[in-house]
Design an enzyme around this catalytic site. Structure first.
Site, PDB file in Angstrom:
ATOM      1  N   GLU A   1       0.824  -1.209   0.000  1.00 40.98           N
ATOM      2  CA  GLU A   1       0.000   0.000   0.000  1.00 40.98           C
ATOM      3  C   GLU A   1       0.858   1.258   0.000  1.00 40.98           C
ATOM      4  O   GLU A   1       1.901   1.301   0.630  1.00 40.98           O
ATOM      5  CB  GLU A   1      -0.846   0.037   1.275  1.00 40.98           C
ATOM      6  CG  GLU A   1      -1.829  -1.085   1.355  1.00 40.98           C
ATOM      7  CD  GLU A   1      -2.559  -1.112   2.695  1.00 40.98           C
ATOM      8  OE1 GLU A   1      -3.079  -2.176   3.041  1.00 40.98           O
ATOM      9  OE2 GLU A   1      -2.583  -0.078   3.383  1.00 40.98           O
TER      10      GLU A   1
ATOM     11  N   CYS B   1       3.310   8.253   1.597  1.00 39.06           N
ATOM     12  CA  CYS B   1       3.640   7.282   2.637  1.00 39.06           C
ATOM     13  C   CYS B   1       3.919   5.944   1.948  1.00 39.06           C
ATOM     14  O   CYS B   1       3.047   5.395   1.267  1.00 39.06           O
ATOM     15  CB  CYS B   1       2.435   7.180   3.580  1.00 39.06           C
ATOM     16  SG  CYS B   1       2.603   5.902   4.820  1.00 39.06           S
TER      17      CYS B   1
ATOM     18  N   CYS C   1       4.680  -7.501   8.049  1.00 42.82           N
ATOM     19  CA  CYS C   1       5.564  -7.031   9.113  1.00 42.82           C
ATOM     20  C   CYS C   1       5.711  -8.117  10.172  1.00 42.82           C
ATOM     21  O   CYS C   1       4.776  -8.868  10.435  1.00 42.82           O
ATOM     22  CB  CYS C   1       4.958  -5.771   9.739  1.00 42.82           C
ATOM     23  SG  CYS C   1       6.057  -4.970  10.917  1.00 42.82           S
TER      24      CYS C   1
ATOM     25  N   CYS D   1       2.827  -5.479  16.437  1.00 43.98           N
ATOM     26  CA  CYS D   1       2.136  -4.462  17.247  1.00 43.98           C
ATOM     27  C   CYS D   1       0.634  -4.762  17.223  1.00 43.98           C
ATOM     28  O   CYS D   1       0.060  -5.003  16.164  1.00 43.98           O
ATOM     29  CB  CYS D   1       2.398  -3.059  16.702  1.00 43.98           C
ATOM     30  SG  CYS D   1       4.143  -2.615  16.711  1.00 43.98           S
TER      31      CYS D   1
ATOM     32  N   CYS E   1      -2.018  -2.800  14.986  1.00 44.05           N
ATOM     33  CA  CYS E   1      -1.660  -2.558  13.587  1.00 44.05           C
ATOM     34  C   CYS E   1      -2.135  -3.692  12.672  1.00 44.05           C
ATOM     35  O   CYS E   1      -1.840  -4.866  12.916  1.00 44.05           O
ATOM     36  CB  CYS E   1      -0.144  -2.398  13.482  1.00 44.05           C
ATOM     37  SG  CYS E   1       0.418  -2.068  11.819  1.00 44.05           S
TER      38      CYS E   1
ATOM     39  N   SER F   1       9.997   5.984  10.069  1.00 45.94           N
ATOM     40  CA  SER F   1       9.314   5.635  11.317  1.00 45.94           C
ATOM     41  C   SER F   1       9.683   4.218  11.739  1.00 45.94           C
ATOM     42  O   SER F   1       9.622   3.280  10.942  1.00 45.94           O
ATOM     43  CB  SER F   1       7.800   5.742  11.089  1.00 45.94           C
ATOM     44  OG  SER F   1       7.113   5.434  12.273  1.00 45.94           O
TER      45      SER F   1
ATOM     46  N   HIS G   1       4.139   5.039  21.829  1.00 46.40           N
ATOM     47  CA  HIS G   1       2.797   4.538  22.158  1.00 46.40           C
ATOM     48  C   HIS G   1       2.541   4.167  23.612  1.00 46.40           C
ATOM     49  O   HIS G   1       1.400   3.858  23.966  1.00 46.40           O
ATOM     50  CB  HIS G   1       2.397   3.345  21.272  1.00 46.40           C
ATOM     51  CG  HIS G   1       2.400   3.644  19.815  1.00 46.40           C
ATOM     52  ND1 HIS G   1       1.845   4.782  19.285  1.00 46.40           N
ATOM     53  CD2 HIS G   1       2.884   2.950  18.745  1.00 46.40           C
ATOM     54  CE1 HIS G   1       1.999   4.779  17.959  1.00 46.40           C
ATOM     55  NE2 HIS G   1       2.633   3.686  17.613  1.00 46.40           N
TER      56      HIS G   1
ATOM     57  N   CYS H   1      -2.492   1.804   7.898  1.00 48.40           N
ATOM     58  CA  CYS H   1      -1.662   0.959   7.055  1.00 48.40           C
ATOM     59  C   CYS H   1      -1.974  -0.525   7.223  1.00 48.40           C
ATOM     60  O   CYS H   1      -2.276  -0.998   8.301  1.00 48.40           O
ATOM     61  CB  CYS H   1      -0.186   1.225   7.316  1.00 48.40           C
ATOM     62  SG  CYS H   1       0.332   0.921   8.989  1.00 48.40           S
TER      63      CYS H   1
HETATM   64  N1  SAH Z   1       7.012  -0.107  11.527  1.00 41.38           N
HETATM   65  C1  SAH Z   1       7.141   1.311  11.574  1.00 41.38           C
HETATM   66  C2  SAH Z   1       6.411   2.054  10.469  1.00 41.38           C
HETATM   67  C3  SAH Z   1       5.067   1.570  10.041  1.00 41.38           C
HETATM   68  S1  SAH Z   1       3.688   1.957  11.023  1.00 41.38           S
HETATM   69  C4  SAH Z   1       6.725   1.817  12.932  1.00 41.38           C
HETATM   70  O1  SAH Z   1       6.300   1.035  13.758  1.00 41.38           O
HETATM   71  O2  SAH Z   1       6.875   2.997  13.178  1.00 41.38           O
HETATM   72  C5  SAH Z   1       3.495   3.686  10.927  1.00 41.38           C
HETATM   73  C6  SAH Z   1       2.880   4.304  12.162  1.00 41.38           C
HETATM   74  O3  SAH Z   1       1.478   3.980  12.253  1.00 41.38           O
HETATM   75  C7  SAH Z   1       3.503   3.816  13.451  1.00 41.38           C
HETATM   76  O4  SAH Z   1       3.654   4.885  14.338  1.00 41.38           O
HETATM   77  C8  SAH Z   1       2.464   2.826  13.945  1.00 41.38           C
HETATM   78  O5  SAH Z   1       2.618   2.587  15.292  1.00 41.38           O
HETATM   79  C9  SAH Z   1       1.189   3.531  13.557  1.00 41.38           C
HETATM   80  N2  SAH Z   1      -0.007   2.699  13.515  1.00 41.38           N
HETATM   81  C10 SAH Z   1      -0.140   1.437  13.086  1.00 41.38           C
HETATM   82  N3  SAH Z   1      -1.418   1.012  13.218  1.00 41.38           N
HETATM   83  C11 SAH Z   1      -2.112   2.044  13.734  1.00 41.38           C
HETATM   84  C12 SAH Z   1      -3.466   2.239  14.104  1.00 41.38           C
HETATM   85  N4  SAH Z   1      -4.365   1.274  13.974  1.00 41.38           N
HETATM   86  N5  SAH Z   1      -3.818   3.438  14.607  1.00 41.38           N
HETATM   87  C13 SAH Z   1      -2.900   4.443  14.742  1.00 41.38           C
HETATM   88  N6  SAH Z   1      -1.616   4.317  14.412  1.00 41.38           N
HETATM   89  C14 SAH Z   1      -1.211   3.130  13.926  1.00 41.38           C
END
Ligand code: SAH
Length: 352
Positions: A93, A106, A113, A117, A120, A192, A217, A333
């Site tokens: 994406e 972006c 991944c 997390c 995510c 990031s 977070h 994402c």
């Molecule tokens: N792996 C990297 C970059 C990809 S995620 C990282 O962790 O930073 C990009 C950003 O979106 C990160 O800050 C991630 O924590 C956040 N993110 C992912 N899913 C999310 C969600 N459902 N709501 C808000 N932020 C989210």
């Protein structure tokens, strides 16, 4: 013999291969400019190159394009989301966002991944493979071609953990910023990470000028480990030490991403802990209302984010609330790829 992916090659590497194949060195710059400046992705259209050489190039190299599988345009703002199909049938994406100062894109860095997390969608769909330098780069070039715009900012915040694909990400950064090619300033790039500490040190040593964003977070170890498993390997203390090293070494401010989630990390106590943790650091906090994903019940009360920001502000921590763009087109994402992958049974390639 498998053809070489020419868009993943630096100018030096391209020169080397051409010279090894008996060609003149200056041809490399010519071809590099066709690709990265003029954005011509067929050797046969490189008109100042002889027909014989074009044929030879076709024999040695491939130019890996990305194909638009799906394009979603937000009706609320000007956000456009692309689901690109890669040459092996996997999907990634890319999101194009319009701001007052221009366009920002972006990009994804991996198919899926490994980081797990909890909030995510990318993590839920699982990990398939790293993206090559050209697959990261072409998300920009193809999107610019498709929409007829030039982006003025790049954020590596799409699917994947960029520091878990470190070598290819560095090659990508070299490619977009090459003065003989696309010549994009890395000052307008943000990377990031969820906090792969050793790679933060490596990146700091390179002093590339890009902005480091760290997905924090949560300000306490047990809570962070709960939602971000990477914290069990690199805890908050180690992560912040690495961030301080990055700031000292590069002179750049670090951004901390903080998705405010009701009943998880949004209490007054959480805000206080965060303020104590970041006190005196050259940093900025970006508060994000959590994007809802189907698999979890996470949510954010809008007032909760504003209240959290105020509380941080009173303790001297600079925080902004990130505008959510494209909320009507699943801009969080990983959601589109996950759906596409599910529909094609994780094999990719199938229509949906
Ligand atoms: N792996 C990297 C970059 C990809 S995620 C990282 O962790 O930073 C990009 C950003 O979106 C990160 O800050 C991630 O924590 C956040 N993110 C992912 N899913 C999310 C969600 N459902 N709501 C808000 N932020 C989210």
């Amino acid at each position: 013999m498998e053809k070489t992916d020419i868009l993943s090659l630096s100018l030096d590497e391209l020169e080397k291969i051409l010279v090894e194949n008996g060609e003149k060195k200056f041809r490399a710059k010519q071809i590099f400019q066709w690709l990265h400046v003029r954005r011509v992705f067929e050797f046969d259209k490189m008109t100042d190159i002889s027909v014989q050489l074009r044929e030879r190039l076709n024999g040695i190299f491939c130019i890996n394009r990305l194909f638009v599988q799906k394009r979603l345009e937000s009706s609320i703002d000007n956000t456009v989301k692309y689901l690109y199909r890669l040459s092996d049938g996997n999907f990634v994406e890319t999101v194009l966002m319009k701001y007052s100062y221009g366009y920002s894109i972006c990009v994804s860095t991996q198919v899926g991944c490994k980081m797990g997390c909890k909030f995510c969608a990318s993590a839920i769909a699982g990990f398939v493979r790293n993206l090559s330098p050209s697959e990261i780069l072409m998300q920009i070039y193809e999107t610019e071609k498709n929409t007829d715009v030039r982006v003025s900012g790049v954020v590596m915040m799409g699917i994947g953990e960029p520091l878990d694909n470190y070598d290819n990400v560095l090659k990508f950064l070299g490619l977009i910023s090459d003065i003989n090619g696309n010549n994009f300033s890395l000052r307008h790039v943000s990377l990031s990470t969820c906090g792969i500490v050793p790679r933060i040190y490596d990146l700091a040593a390179l002093k590339l000028g890009l902005t480091l964003s760290v997905s924090l977070h949560c300000a306490d170890d047990s809570g962070r480990s709960e939602i971000m498993p990477v914290n069990r390997t690199y805890n908050i203390e180690k992560l912040l030490e690495a961030c301080k090293f990055y700031i000292d070494k590069t002179g750049r401010r670090v951004t901390f991403e903080y998705a405010v989630i009701d009943n998880v990390n949004s209490s007054d106590k959480d805000a206080d802990r965060l303020a104590v943790l970041l006190r005196g650091m050259n940093c900025h906090v970006n508060l994000i209302p959590v994007n809802k994903i189907r698999e979890r019940n996470y949510r954010t009360a809008r007032a909760g984010v504003a209240e959290f920001a105020k509380r941080l502000g009173r303790r001297g921590i600079n925080a902004t609330v990130r505008r959510t763009l494209g909320s009507d087109i699943e801009a969080a994402c990983g959601q589109l790829r996950r759906d596409a992958a599910e529909k094609s049974n994780m094999n990719g390639g199938a229509d949906f």
